[in-house]
Design a protein around this motif. Structure first.
Motif, PDB file in Angstrom:
ATOM      1  N   GLU A 119     -19.769  -2.973  -3.986  1.00 34.88           N
ATOM      2  CA  GLU A 119     -20.225  -2.282  -2.779  1.00 34.88           C
ATOM      3  C   GLU A 119     -21.743  -2.149  -2.721  1.00 34.88           C
ATOM      4  N   SER A 120     -22.411  -2.286  -3.862  1.00 40.99           N
ATOM      5  CA  SER A 120     -23.876  -2.188  -3.885  1.00 40.99           C
ATOM      6  C   SER A 120     -24.550  -3.484  -3.445  1.00 40.99           C
ATOM      7  N   ILE A 121     -23.782  -4.556  -3.289  1.00 40.16           N
ATOM      8  CA  ILE A 121     -24.343  -5.856  -2.911  1.00 40.16           C
ATOM      9  C   ILE A 121     -24.337  -5.973  -1.388  1.00 40.16           C
ATOM     10  N   PRO A 122     -25.502  -6.163  -0.767  1.00 37.13           N
ATOM     11  CA  PRO A 122     -25.551  -6.290   0.700  1.00 37.13           C
ATOM     12  C   PRO A 122     -24.665  -7.421   1.196  1.00 37.13           C
ATOM     13  N   GLY A 123     -23.926  -7.139   2.269  1.00 44.10           N
ATOM     14  CA  GLY A 123     -23.076  -8.144   2.872  1.00 44.10           C
ATOM     15  C   GLY A 123     -21.659  -8.172   2.333  1.00 44.10           C
ATOM     16  N   VAL A 124     -21.389  -7.383   1.295  1.00 44.38           N
ATOM     17  CA  VAL A 124     -20.056  -7.372   0.689  1.00 44.38           C
ATOM     18  C   VAL A 124     -19.261  -6.179   1.222  1.00 44.38           C
ATOM     19  N   LYS A 125     -18.104  -6.465   1.787  1.00 45.23           N
ATOM     20  CA  LYS A 125     -17.188  -5.407   2.228  1.00 45.23           C
ATOM     21  C   LYS A 125     -15.973  -5.431   1.312  1.00 45.23           C
ATOM     22  N   VAL A 126     -15.721  -4.310   0.653  1.00 45.31           N
ATOM     23  CA  VAL A 126     -14.601  -4.200  -0.267  1.00 45.31           C
ATOM     24  C   VAL A 126     -13.412  -3.591   0.461  1.00 45.31           C
ATOM     25  N   ILE A 127     -12.282  -4.263   0.437  1.00 45.97           N
ATOM     26  CA  ILE A 127     -11.062  -3.768   1.079  1.00 45.97           C
ATOM     27  C   ILE A 127     -10.067  -3.414  -0.020  1.00 45.97           C
ATOM     28  N   TYR A 128      -9.703  -2.140  -0.086  1.00 40.28           N
ATOM     29  CA  TYR A 128      -8.819  -1.661  -1.140  1.00 40.28           C
ATOM     30  C   TYR A 128      -7.361  -1.720  -0.694  1.00 40.28           C
ATOM     31  N   LYS A 129      -6.477  -1.842  -1.667  1.00 41.30           N
ATOM     32  CA  LYS A 129      -5.045  -1.857  -1.378  1.00 41.30           C
ATOM     33  C   LYS A 129      -4.564  -0.421  -1.227  1.00 41.30           C
ATOM     34  N   THR A 130      -4.802   0.150  -0.063  1.00 43.25           N
ATOM     35  CA  THR A 130      -4.400   1.520   0.240  1.00 43.25           C
ATOM     36  C   THR A 130      -3.067   1.509   0.983  1.00 43.25           C
ATOM     37  N   ARG A 131      -2.521   2.690   1.179  1.00 42.86           N
ATOM     38  CA  ARG A 131      -1.280   2.775   1.953  1.00 42.86           C
ATOM     39  C   ARG A 131      -1.513   2.331   3.387  1.00 42.86           C
ATOM     40  N   GLU A 132      -2.690   2.650   3.913  1.00 44.10           N
ATOM     41  CA  GLU A 132      -3.019   2.229   5.273  1.00 44.10           C
ATOM     42  C   GLU A 132      -3.059   0.704   5.382  1.00 44.10           C
ATOM     43  N   LEU A 133      -3.664   0.046   4.387  1.00 37.84           N
ATOM     44  CA  LEU A 133      -3.710  -1.422   4.399  1.00 37.84           C
ATOM     45  C   LEU A 133      -2.301  -1.999   4.295  1.00 37.84           C
ATOM     46  N   GLU A 134      -1.478  -1.431   3.425  1.00 37.19           N
ATOM     47  CA  GLU A 134      -0.114  -1.932   3.263  1.00 37.19           C
ATOM     48  C   GLU A 134       0.684  -1.777   4.552  1.00 37.19           C
ATOM     49  N   GLU A 135       0.464  -0.666   5.276  1.00 33.24           N
ATOM     50  CA  GLU A 135       1.154  -0.462   6.548  1.00 33.24           C
ATOM     51  C   GLU A 135       0.687  -1.473   7.588  1.00 33.24           C
ATOM     52  N   GLN A 136      -0.621  -1.762   7.603  1.00 32.92           N
ATOM     53  CA  GLN A 136      -1.139  -2.759   8.530  1.00 32.92           C
ATOM     54  C   GLN A 136      -0.553  -4.137   8.229  1.00 32.92           C
ATOM     55  N   GLN A 137      -0.514  -4.489   6.954  1.00 29.21           N
ATOM     56  CA  GLN A 137      -0.020  -5.803   6.580  1.00 29.21           C
ATOM     57  C   GLN A 137       1.499  -5.908   6.715  1.00 29.21           C
ATOM     58  N   ALA A 138       2.194  -4.778   6.644  1.00 28.41           N
ATOM     59  CA  ALA A 138       3.650  -4.802   6.823  1.00 28.41           C
ATOM     60  C   ALA A 138       4.021  -5.159   8.256  1.00 28.41           C
ATOM     61  N   ASN A 139       3.106  -4.889   9.197  1.00 32.01           N
ATOM     62  CA  ASN A 139       3.377  -5.166  10.607  1.00 32.01           C
ATOM     63  C   ASN A 139       2.615  -6.373  11.135  1.00 32.01           C
ATOM     64  N   ILE A 140       2.038  -7.135  10.231  1.00 33.38           N
ATOM     65  CA  ILE A 140       1.226  -8.265  10.645  1.00 33.38           C
ATOM     66  C   ILE A 140       2.135  -9.425  11.056  1.00 33.38           C
ATOM     67  N   ARG A 141       1.653 -10.256  11.958  1.00 36.00           N
ATOM     68  CA  ARG A 141       2.513 -11.283  12.546  1.00 36.00           C
ATOM     69  C   ARG A 141       2.889 -12.397  11.579  1.00 36.00           C
ATOM     70  N   ILE A 142       2.203 -12.481  10.451  1.00 36.57           N
ATOM     71  CA  ILE A 142       2.472 -13.577   9.525  1.00 36.57           C
ATOM     72  C   ILE A 142       3.887 -13.507   8.935  1.00 36.57           C
ATOM     73  N   TRP A 143       4.519 -12.333   8.974  1.00 31.87           N
ATOM     74  CA  TRP A 143       5.887 -12.208   8.470  1.00 31.87           C
ATOM     75  C   TRP A 143       6.879 -12.980   9.338  1.00 31.87           C
ATOM     76  N   ASN A 144       6.437 -13.407  10.508  1.00 32.58           N
ATOM     77  CA  ASN A 144       7.317 -14.193  11.381  1.00 32.58           C
ATOM     78  C   ASN A 144       7.164 -15.697  11.174  1.00 32.58           C
ATOM     79  N   GLU A 145       6.261 -16.092  10.267  1.00 33.45           N
ATOM     80  CA  GLU A 145       6.017 -17.514  10.044  1.00 33.45           C
ATOM     81  C   GLU A 145       7.159 -18.122   9.226  1.00 33.45           C
ATOM     82  N   THR A 146       7.858 -19.074   9.797  1.00 34.99           N
ATOM     83  CA  THR A 146       8.992 -19.680   9.098  1.00 34.99           C
ATOM     84  C   THR A 146       8.539 -20.517   7.896  1.00 34.99           C
ATOM     85  N   TRP A 147       7.343 -21.154   7.992  1.00 31.89           N
ATOM     86  CA  TRP A 147       6.873 -21.985   6.888  1.00 31.89           C
ATOM     87  C   TRP A 147       6.566 -21.160   5.646  1.00 31.89           C
ATOM     88  N   LEU A 148       6.272 -19.846   5.834  1.00 31.63           N
ATOM     89  CA  LEU A 148       5.919 -18.990   4.704  1.00 31.63           C
ATOM     90  C   LEU A 148       7.118 -18.215   4.166  1.00 31.63           C
TER      91      LEU A 148
END
Length: 278
Positions: free
Chosen positions: A36-65
């Motif tokens: 976080e001390s390095i300019p230009g770097v955004k750190v994204i943590y595995k929080t409950r909020e992130l998990e909820e966002q990713q649980a509803n992300i459209r990629i779960w509908n991808e048949t190839w995955l």
């Protein structure tokens, strides 16, 4: 830590923004505070909020995955990379490029920014063929400490070889392996951020155009393959690269468990050999 020189190398060649999705040891304050001390770097943590966002992300509908869903080890990592890419596309400004501890090497001007600015406006994606070191028969020493600064030998991608050279030396280069590269050979892609851009695995993206009159989605990506740039992949340059990959997996050394946990035959073989040797 290899991530720090990895970041600063990219800064040198013109990358301005980094999105680091961290968990486990990388998410500890001692490590993440440095990021976080390095300019230009955004750190994204595995929080409950992130998990909820990713649980509803459209990629779960991808048949190839879907064949990778709810599986352990490498399969789980592959799905995480796709989820993170989906979110990074929204965060990115102009181009998005997914590289995990790999380098882009350029043959002119040494500027990734200049290279991408020269891409014709009608091109959605550029592909960097991958070169490989480490287990790809290019290990220079058995006491390697800092791969990024110490490794100098790489096996060229077949896209950057004349056909007669590639086929004339294939048997010697492959060394009885089923493929030219032990891991993968399809390179990595950088994509122009635009509406409907989607991740297509860890190596590609595609621009999905919605055809409303037929209610379907089709791929409309235009891609170019780079002739004067490549991705340097540091494949198992140290013995600890092998052990750490096995140690983070809870699979037993049986054929069934190893096949359940690892996607590539080479990874399965090295995992089985390591476990049964100690």
């Amino acid at each position: 830590m290899q991530t720090i020189p990895w970041i600063f190398y990219r800064k040198v060649i013109g990358v301005s923004n980094f999105f680091l999705f961290v968990e486990g040891k990388l998410a500890s304050p001692a490590v993440s505070n440095v990021f976080e001390s390095i300019p230009g770097v955004k750190v994204i943590y595995k929080t409950r909020e992130l998990e909820e966002q990713q649980a509803n992300i459209r990629i779960w509908n991808e048949t190839w995955l879907s064949r990778f869903f709810y599986k352990p080890c490498n399969y789980e990592v592959f799905v995480k990379q796709s989820l993170n890419m989906e979110m990074a596309i929204v965060m990115a400004r102009v181009w998005v490029l997914h590289l995990h501890l790999q380098h882009v090497t350029l043959s002119r001007e040494y500027s990734l920014r200049q290279l991408l600015s020269d891409v014709p406006s009608n091109v959605d994606m550029v592909v960097f063929p991958n070169y490989a070191s480490g287990s790809e028969s290019c290990i220079e020493r058995d006491d390697m400490k800092e791969p990024f600064s110490e490794v100098s030998m790489f096996k060229k991608n077949y896209d950057h070889l004349p056909k007669d050279v590639y086929f004339g030396n294939y048997r010697e280069a492959a060394r009885n392996n089923p493929h030219y590269f032990l891991t993968y050979g399809n390179g990595k892609a950088a994509a122009r951020v635009q509406d409907h851009l989607r991740p297509n695995g860890a190596h590609r993206t595609q621009c999905m155009v919605i055809l409303y009159h037929t209610n379907c989605i089709s791929s409309a990506s235009i891609e170019n393959k780079m002739d004067d740039a490549a991705v340097l992949r540091y494949t198992y340059t140290k013995f600890s690269d092998l052990t750490s990959r096995r140690d983070r997996c809870g699979c037993r050394p049986t054929k069934e468990d190893v096949r359940r946990c690892f996607m590539l035959e080479f990874d399965r073989a090295q995992c089985s050999i390591y476990v049964t040797s100690f």
